[in-house]
Design a protein around this motif. Sequence first.
Motif: not given
Length: 253
Positions: A101-104, A109-110, A153-155
């Motif tokens: 869930l956090a990867i996208p 962002g990177a 922040r979003t993740a």
Amino acid sequence: MNLLIDAWAWIIAPEQWTGRYSLPTLLLEQLGYTFAAVGIAALIAVPIGWAIGHTGKGREVAVAVSGAARAIPSFGLLILLVLVIGVTRRAEAALITFVLLAIPSLLAGAYTGLQAIDRATIDAARAMGMTRWQVLWRVEVPLGLPLLVGGLRTATLQVVATVTIAAYVNLGGLGFPIIQGLPLRAFDQVLAGSILVALLALILDGLLALLQRAAVPRGQRATRTRRPSADPEPRSDKTPPGIRAAVASSPSA
């Protein structure tokens, strides 16, 4: 209004602050899963995102993978992984779910942080004799850091809200009062758990917002905030603002 009062009374009740399922214990479990998942996702996504942003290759693949990962329902994936991996490895199944869930957001962002940099800034850095690695670490990474922190922040917000489903497979967290209260029709308990999750998300969002603001290089902040009247003299230094910001924020500056 009465339900809000009942929820507050449930939160401050002494029995909610002691024992295996006390609120401090559940809070630590919620934060533990959140930080572990975001940390592992960052180790995977950030280097890939920087490589994509630096080279300009693979962006379409990254967008497709990120879109596919966002479309996967977290609750369904958690149940599937528990069934596939085994009930005794529920924690691993939950962690994999939250990492995916956090990867996208971290990946986006990177690479967008690097791709958003003006190409003239990169060309100027190379013209100054910087190697590819120096351009990456002294120019691109510092200037792209605000967008990376935005992805972080979003993740973090997505994960901390979704970790509540870990209680469905008896892994604790602040979702426990919600999952336990629904079949009992204890709506004060359900609302109390929801409020605690929302408050935790707001606190983390505020802290990461401050971090995102602090991530802007000092030279870039000065360029943004300087008024035209504050610099009446013509500037003899024609170096692009991005290079000045990178030099100002580098350890050797």
